[in-house]
Design a protein around this motif. Structure first.
Motif, PDB file in Angstrom:
ATOM      1  N   TYR A 878       0.972  -1.130   0.084  1.00 34.99           N
ATOM      2  CA  TYR A 878       0.025   0.004  -0.144  1.00 34.99           C
ATOM      3  C   TYR A 878       0.741   1.324  -0.022  1.00 34.99           C
ATOM      4  N   ASN A 879       1.839   1.273   0.827  1.00 35.32           N
ATOM      5  CA  ASN A 879       2.728   2.324   0.891  1.00 35.32           C
ATOM      6  C   ASN A 879       3.427   2.641  -0.269  1.00 35.32           C
ATOM      7  N   GLN A 880       3.663   1.600  -1.227  1.00 32.29           N
ATOM      8  CA  GLN A 880       4.242   1.679  -2.364  1.00 32.29           C
ATOM      9  C   GLN A 880       3.452   2.269  -3.555  1.00 32.29           C
ATOM     10  N   ALA A 881       2.278   2.393  -3.170  1.00 31.86           N
ATOM     11  CA  ALA A 881       1.018   2.976  -4.031  1.00 31.86           C
ATOM     12  C   ALA A 881       0.819   2.108  -5.192  1.00 31.86           C
ATOM     13  N   GLU A 882       0.581   0.656  -4.494  1.00 40.37           N
ATOM     14  CA  GLU A 882       0.047  -0.476  -5.656  1.00 40.37           C
ATOM     15  C   GLU A 882      -1.399   0.140  -5.792  1.00 40.37           C
ATOM     16  N   ASP A 883      -2.180  -0.567  -6.822  1.00 40.33           N
ATOM     17  CA  ASP A 883      -3.528  -0.436  -6.948  1.00 40.33           C
ATOM     18  C   ASP A 883      -4.273  -0.458  -5.721  1.00 40.33           C
ATOM     19  N   ILE A 884      -5.180   0.636  -5.210  1.00 40.39           N
ATOM     20  CA  ILE A 884      -5.792   0.738  -4.153  1.00 40.39           C
ATOM     21  C   ILE A 884      -6.736  -0.516  -3.918  1.00 40.39           C
ATOM     22  N   ASN A 885      -7.583  -0.614  -5.067  1.00 36.77           N
ATOM     23  CA  ASN A 885      -8.593  -1.376  -5.152  1.00 36.77           C
ATOM     24  C   ASN A 885      -8.330  -3.136  -4.978  1.00 36.77           C
ATOM     25  N   VAL A 886      -6.911  -3.400  -5.537  1.00 35.52           N
ATOM     26  CA  VAL A 886      -6.559  -4.675  -5.301  1.00 35.52           C
ATOM     27  C   VAL A 886      -5.881  -4.767  -3.786  1.00 35.52           C
ATOM     28  N   LEU A 887      -5.422  -3.791  -3.159  1.00 32.55           N
ATOM     29  CA  LEU A 887      -5.182  -4.163  -1.801  1.00 32.55           C
ATOM     30  C   LEU A 887      -6.494  -4.007  -0.898  1.00 32.55           C
ATOM     31  N   ILE A 888      -7.308  -3.301  -1.376  1.00 33.28           N
ATOM     32  CA  ILE A 888      -8.626  -3.449  -0.454  1.00 33.28           C
ATOM     33  C   ILE A 888      -9.274  -4.727  -0.411  1.00 33.28           C
ATOM     34  N   THR A 889      -9.227  -5.421  -1.580  1.00 34.24           N
ATOM     35  CA  THR A 889      -9.776  -6.662  -1.768  1.00 34.24           C
ATOM     36  C   THR A 889      -8.828  -7.826  -1.096  1.00 34.24           C
ATOM     37  N   GLU A 890      -7.646  -7.488  -1.047  1.00 33.11           N
ATOM     38  CA  GLU A 890      -6.775  -8.403  -0.521  1.00 33.11           C
ATOM     39  C   GLU A 890      -7.076  -8.206   1.257  1.00 33.11           C
ATOM     40  N   MET A 891      -7.350  -6.992   1.679  1.00 29.41           N
ATOM     41  CA  MET A 891      -7.509  -6.922   3.052  1.00 29.41           C
ATOM     42  C   MET A 891      -8.901  -7.427   3.398  1.00 29.41           C
ATOM     43  N   ILE A 892      -9.739  -7.351   2.796  1.00 27.24           N
ATOM     44  CA  ILE A 892     -11.195  -7.832   2.823  1.00 27.24           C
ATOM     45  C   ILE A 892     -10.985  -9.479   2.832  1.00 27.24           C
ATOM     46  N   ASP A 893     -10.247  -9.905   1.996  1.00 30.09           N
ATOM     47  CA  ASP A 893     -10.079 -11.311   1.849  1.00 30.09           C
ATOM     48  C   ASP A 893      -9.729 -11.853   3.322  1.00 30.09           C
ATOM     49  N   MET A 894      -8.436 -10.891   3.944  1.00 34.38           N
ATOM     50  CA  MET A 894      -8.005 -11.248   5.278  1.00 34.38           C
ATOM     51  C   MET A 894      -8.911 -11.254   6.181  1.00 34.38           C
ATOM     52  N   ALA A 895      -9.787 -10.199   6.090  1.00 36.89           N
ATOM     53  CA  ALA A 895     -10.898 -10.203   7.231  1.00 36.89           C
ATOM     54  C   ALA A 895     -11.457 -11.326   7.175  1.00 36.89           C
ATOM     55  N   LYS A 896     -11.922 -12.033   5.934  1.00 36.53           N
ATOM     56  CA  LYS A 896     -12.863 -13.107   5.971  1.00 36.53           C
ATOM     57  C   LYS A 896     -11.886 -14.451   6.613  1.00 36.53           C
ATOM     58  N   GLU A 897     -10.672 -14.237   6.363  1.00 37.07           N
ATOM     59  CA  GLU A 897     -10.070 -15.298   7.079  1.00 37.07           C
ATOM     60  C   GLU A 897      -9.993 -15.276   8.511  1.00 37.07           C
ATOM     61  N   ILE A 898      -9.963 -14.031   9.054  1.00 37.73           N
ATOM     62  CA  ILE A 898      -9.822 -13.728  10.339  1.00 37.73           C
ATOM     63  C   ILE A 898     -11.126 -14.272  10.956  1.00 37.73           C
ATOM     64  N   GLU A 899     -12.419 -13.813  10.479  1.00 34.34           N
ATOM     65  CA  GLU A 899     -13.675 -14.229  11.035  1.00 34.34           C
ATOM     66  C   GLU A 899     -13.771 -16.042  10.877  1.00 34.34           C
ATOM     67  N   ALA A 900     -13.014 -16.626   9.687  1.00 24.77           N
ATOM     68  CA  ALA A 900     -13.335 -18.105   9.713  1.00 24.77           C
ATOM     69  C   ALA A 900     -12.580 -18.579  10.717  1.00 24.77           C
ATOM     70  N   ALA A 901     -11.160 -17.949  11.231  1.00 29.13           N
ATOM     71  CA  ALA A 901     -10.630 -18.441  12.048  1.00 29.13           C
ATOM     72  C   ALA A 901     -11.058 -18.627  13.625  1.00 29.13           C
ATOM     73  N   ILE A 902     -11.883 -17.450  13.766  1.00 27.50           N
ATOM     74  CA  ILE A 902     -12.756 -17.427  14.965  1.00 27.50           C
ATOM     75  C   ILE A 902     -13.766 -18.310  15.094  1.00 27.50           C
ATOM     76  N   ASN A 903     -14.345 -18.478  13.778  1.00 26.79           N
ATOM     77  CA  ASN A 903     -15.703 -19.418  13.765  1.00 26.79           C
ATOM     78  C   ASN A 903     -15.255 -20.750  13.924  1.00 26.79           C
ATOM     79  N   GLU A 904     -13.846 -21.160  13.529  1.00 29.47           N
ATOM     80  CA  GLU A 904     -13.515 -22.374  13.558  1.00 29.47           C
ATOM     81  C   GLU A 904     -13.548 -22.970  15.041  1.00 29.47           C
ATOM     82  N   GLY A 905     -13.159 -22.121  15.954  1.00 28.06           N
ATOM     83  CA  GLY A 905     -13.188 -22.310  17.289  1.00 28.06           C
ATOM     84  C   GLY A 905     -14.559 -22.490  17.776  1.00 28.06           C
TER      85      GLY A 905
END
Length: 1024
Positions: A878-905
């Motif tokens: 992000y700090n290297q000014a990559e495509d902001i839309n791609v980075l938002i998508t990756e962060m949202i995917d990561m957020a889903k991973e975190i939720e899945a990890a919590i729900n796993e328990g």
């Protein structure tokens, strides 16, 4: 990295190597964590210091010290302080002596006491807490030291202060015994009492009276404070002779300038008693605690001179009353009640034939030719406030009758004071410098003992900056008339009269009263004051003081303000003495002495409606209102009178950056003349606000450049909703350009300058400033909490634009989401994804992910490592000014991973703590070959039970307890034949997980909850 542990090591080395304290590691010290006193050390000290007393008396005193009534922290601390200083009184029945005194500390022989330091000192009361360093004297925890990392930007000295305040609540018994606390972040270091607000945690900048003052903020600051305050002899001196409770409410501890300055003064007075009776002069600038310094001096003289008689002399009734009030609040410390002489005869009755003791207050005007001899004693000490004033002179002066032009010799009051007390020793205090030509003051009091100038007080945070604003052009005062008046003053000066008498003659000039009191001019002055006040009223608490030329003019100003601004009528007060010459209407407004005292109490109350005080002479000396930040002056004052008056607005208060002096009478040259008598570095210490305006315009130019191409021309006349949209566009612009840090730095400078010079700016410029401050506030809020309450923020913006001012404290209100629902739910992620300002959306997402990972860092060692590394990689791109839309998508995917990890328990019916052990057990891939999920789940639950049953405080820090817990964990795992032979190191990860959970006190099963604010732009609060 220079961590808190590194800073702790520095402090321990200083205490051990430089100050010869005994150091003990708290983790290796086996003790009852519910007790804050080292009972064995205390018992041994009591027996050593009181060898003549029987065991039952010592044990009774020990019980009193161990069990102090804790109805309130201040009351408990004050009771302990009394035990410490006076000893513990134990009643004895059936003996000639009704009670015995048990000495707790030997203050006369400091090295007869034991000094010990324990780091990581665990205490359990409401909960378990662990102060970094505690200093014990005879087993009593007198000093608590809290340290923060020098390299972590988010760990500040203010966090150390907040930690101390948390300790005062959660482990309150530790602070029953507290002399003072020390906080440091490695760069800054401060100390304060249990009642001190953050702005009253002060620096200590000298090791001893002969060492240089250390002003630079670096690691030497903590070294100076530790070596300065915790030197064994000095620590006990500060506790015994430089600490008191003011009125049983505020615990006052001397600053370094008071401690070293008053010790110098005590030595000087003791020498002078057997010498020329001139104890010297102490010059400590206004606002630096001069009245408290007098209290410390008096206490020291009483102690060293075996209870002499102290006479405190002032030259004004209100100053006499104010200092007497300070001394009265310290009556317990002084061990006698100060007495105020109400009349000349009362003064004679108090002093005549007295053989010992007493603290008496009087104005110097009570000493006249008729007073005569009151006492020949040599142990009378006269403490004179504002010692430079001419009435303290002993040489004759010339008095000219203006009508008859006859002259006669008149002696200063000091001659009659000397005649009344011929063998007394004199010491003077002043808040302003003594002119090198002032032979009279030096003749009475002697040379300077100690200097604490304006610049040093500001560097120490003892006072705030003063700024000067000239508004003469606003009221069209004819400067040729002022020139004529000045010429008359110059003519009078050739007659050899003193400045005070010149000022009196000047005030008597009819032309002066006519010019200043002209009705048209007064209307202009009042109109300008009202316009000026409208801009400044919300910057702090809205407290302002108007200094009028005369009683008549003050009353007219009062009437005009009520007529022109009826809404201010309940908020203004006229403060001056009553007079029989006043008409009834004026007498009703002025009131009596009780009314004036009520006004004083209301004005000192920061939350009262009394906002504007109109004065003539009262309240210009010795009257402290810390939140007062603006003084409007329409009265010519010079030299020390001027400097004392303007010091009313230099007091320290919360977010107060500076006091402002607003001049309607032409004080500029008098101010410059007065400052020329100060130290070299003080002479330019009261800049005009034009300098602040220059800084503001420079910062505005830089910010305009950063916003090149950004159109906010519609901002001036936009609706609140439109303004809010533009502010969000401004936030997006800053984030998109990756210029956040630079932007925040320049807005901070802009805001500091604005708070000083706002009244010199037009409305358009003020609104433009407010835009940048609003953008800054929004960025700070988003990064801190995720997303502000949109509707609340809109209303704030609307209110502030109307006044064209935004303050840091008015950014936005944090609103939490419902705890039972996750902020990273699919619904909320979709709302973030839909935001049109992508850089704002990315910042919100990053904040929410960081907060979730912080929770993992305290609960789950496996997941936190995985997700931290993943987010780090995304942010770098992000700090290297990559495509902001791609980075938002990756962060949202990561957020889903975190939720899945919590729900796993949740799916496996595991608490977050149990899931953390499950993850640690299953981390090595080969483990899943040997164990089913159900077996791993069972092991995780058993581990939680094991820790809960066998935990002891600090087990993960103490080697013996840690070894025992490791053994228990290994024994449990061995039952399940864990770990497999091919991965013998797997157990270490499980033990690290156990240590992590114990560190954060997570040994009990809890249901995971979180709350963070989130909103989509312009839509209000989403509670998910």
């Amino acid at each position: 990295m220079f961590t808190e542990e590194s800073l702790e090591s520095v402090v321990l080395e200083l205490l051990q190597d430089d100050l010869n304290y005994t150091i003990q590691n708290g983790y290796d010290f086996v003790r009852d964590y519910h007790s804050v006193v080292l009972e064995d050390d205390l018992r041994e000290a009591l027996f050593t210091l009181n060898p003549e007393l029987p065991e039952e008396i010592i044990e009774a005193a020990l019980r009193k010290l161990l069990y102090i009534d804790d109805a309130s922290l201040v009351a408990a601390n004050q009771q302990f302080y009394k035990y410490l200083i006076e000893g513990v009184s134990i009643e004895v029945y059936g003996e000639d002596i009704p009670s015995r005194i048990v000495k707790v500390i030997d203050f006369e022989h400091p090295y007869n006491n034991t000094f010990k330091v324990i780091n990581q000192f665990t205490v359990i009361h409401k909960a378990e807490k662990r102060p970094d360093v505690v200093v014990f004297v005879n087993g009593l925890p007198l000093v608590v030291i809290e340290l923060k990392s020098a390299v972590r930007e988010d760990a500040t000295i203010h966090d150390g202060y907040l930690q101390i305040k948390t300790y005062q609540d959660i482990i309150k018994p530790l602070f029953h015994y507290n002399a003072f606390s020390i906080i440091s972040d490695g760069v800054n270091a401060r100390f304060g009492s249990i009642t001190a607000d953050y702005d009253r945690f002060m620096q200590w900048k000298q090791v001893d009276r002969n060492s240089p003052i250390v002003d630079e903020p670096h690691i030497a600051q903590i070294g100076t404070l530790i070596k300065g305050m915790l030197h064994k002899e000095r620590l006990l001196d500060i506790v015994c002779n430089f600490t008191f409770f003011a009125g049983g409410k505020a615990k006052i501890i001397a600053g370094y300038h008071q401690y070293f300055g008053m010790n110098k003064a005590i030595d000087s007075v003791i020498r002078a008693i057997d010498g020329d009776k001139r104890g010297g002069v102490v010059w400590h600038t206004q606002g630096s605690g001069k009245s408290f310094s007098m209290v410390f001096l008096t206490a020291g003289l009483i102690h060293h001179l075996n209870n002499p008689t102290i006479v405190v002399v002032t030259d004004r009734n209100d100053l006499d009353e104010q200092i007497h009030g300070t001394f009265s609040s310290a009556a317990d410390f002084l061990r006698q009640a100060p007495v105020r002489a109400e009349s000349r005869q009362n003064l004679i009755d108090l002093l005549e034939n007295r053989s010992i003791g007493g603290i008496f207050f009087t104005t110097i005007q009570k000493f006249t030719e008729e007073t005569g001899l009151l006492s020949n004693r040599h142990d009378i000490i006269v403490i004179a406030d504002e010692a430079h004033r001419s009435q303290y002179g002993i040489d004759p002066d010339i008095k000219i009758d203006k009508k008859t032009l006859e002259a006669e010799l008149v002696y200063g009051y000091a001659k009659y004071l000397r005649d009344a007390l011929p063998n007394a020793t004199f010491i003077g205090f002043t808040g302003t410098p003594i002119d090198s030509n002032d032979k009279s003051t030096i003749g009475v009091f002697g040379e300077l003992i100690d200097v604490y100038d304006m610049t040093q007080a500001k560097l120490d945070g003892a006072t705030v900056d003063l700024h000067y604003e000239n508004r003469l052009a606003k009221v069209h005062l004819d400067e040729t008339i002022l020139d004529q008046i000045d010429q008359e003053v110059a003519n009078i000066q050739t007659q050899g009269l003193t400045p005070e008498k010149i000022e009196k003659l000047k005030k008597d000039l009819v032309t002066m009263e006519a010019v200043i009191g002209d009705e048209d001019r007064l209307n202009l002055v009042v109109d300008d004051i009202l316009a000026h006040y409208e801009i400044r009223k919300n910057m702090l608490k809205g407290k302002a003081m108007i200094v009028a030329y005369s009683r008549k003019i003050a009353y007219r100003m009062y009437q005009l303000i009520k007529e022109k601004a009826p809404e201010l009528a309940p908020k203004i007060g006229l403060v001056m003495t009553d007079s029989n010459k006043d008409d009834q209407e004026m007498r009703d407004v002025v009131g009596n002495k009780q009314h004036r005292q009520a006004l004083a109490n209301k004005f000192k109350d920061e939350n009262s409606d009394f906002k504007i005080a109109i004065v003539v002479d009262m309240w210009l000396t010795g009257f402290d209102v810390p939140c007062l930040d603006t003084m409007y002056i329409d009265k010519i004052m010079k030299e020390h009178n001027l400097m004392q008056a303007i010091a009313r607005v230099n007091r320290v208060y919360k977010n107060k950056q500076a006091g402002l002096i607003v001049d309607y009478i032409g004080l500029g040259k008098y101010l410059k003349e007065a400052l020329n008598t100060y130290t070299n570095r003080d002479r330019n210490s009261i800049p005009e606000i034009e300098k602040a305006k220059e800084i503001l315009l420079t910062e505005m130019e830089i910010l305009d450049g950063m916003f090149h191409g950004f159109d906010f021309s519609q901002y001036m006349n936009a609706t609140p909703k439109e303004r809010f949209e533009l502010i969000q566009d401004g936030v997006e612009h800053v984030l998109k350009e990756r210029a956040k840090e630079v932007f925040l730095k320049h807005v901070a400078r802009l805001q500091s300058a604005y708070n000083i010079c706002a009244t010199a700016l037009d409305w358009t410029m003020r609104v433009k400033v407010s835009f940048f401050i609003a953008v800054k506030s929004f960025i700070v809020k988003v990064e801190r909490d995720g997303m502000p309450d949109v509707e609340a923020f809109k209303q704030k913006i609307a209110d502030m634009i109307e006044q064209a001012i935004i303050r840091d404290g008015d950014e936005v209100v944090s609103i939490t989401a419902q705890k039972e629902k996750s902020l990273l739910s699919v619904e909320n992620l979709q709302k973030i994804m839909a935001m049109k300002r992508k850089n704002v959306a990315a910042t919100i997402l990053k904040k929410l992910l960081e907060d979730k990972i912080k929770w993992f860092e305290q609960t789950n060692i496996v997941r936190s490592g995985f997700f931290s590394e993943k987010l780090k990689n995304i942010v770098e791109r992000y700090n290297q000014a990559e495509d902001i839309n791609v980075l938002i998508t990756e962060m949202i995917d990561m957020a889903k991973e975190i939720e899945a990890a919590i729900n796993e328990g949740v799916d496996m019916q595991l608490t977050p703590e149990e899931q953390a052990f499950y993850d640690a057990l299953a981390k090595p891939e080969l483990v899943k070959v040997h164990y089913t999920s159900d077996v791993l789940r069972e092991m995780a639950k058993k581990l939680i039970e094991l820790i809960a049953e066998n935990r002891t405080p600090d087990w993960y820090r103490r080697n013996d307890a840690r070894a025992n817990m490791r053994s228990l964990i290994k024994r449990l795992l061995k039952k399940y034949k864990y770990p497999p032979d091919e991965i013998p190191d797997a157990t270490e990860l499980v033990i690290k997980q156990a240590e992590l959970q114990m560190k954060y006190n997570l040994y009990n099963s809890q249901t995971y909850q979180t709350s963070y604010p989130i909103a989509a732009e312009g839509k209000g609060i989403y509670q998910a």
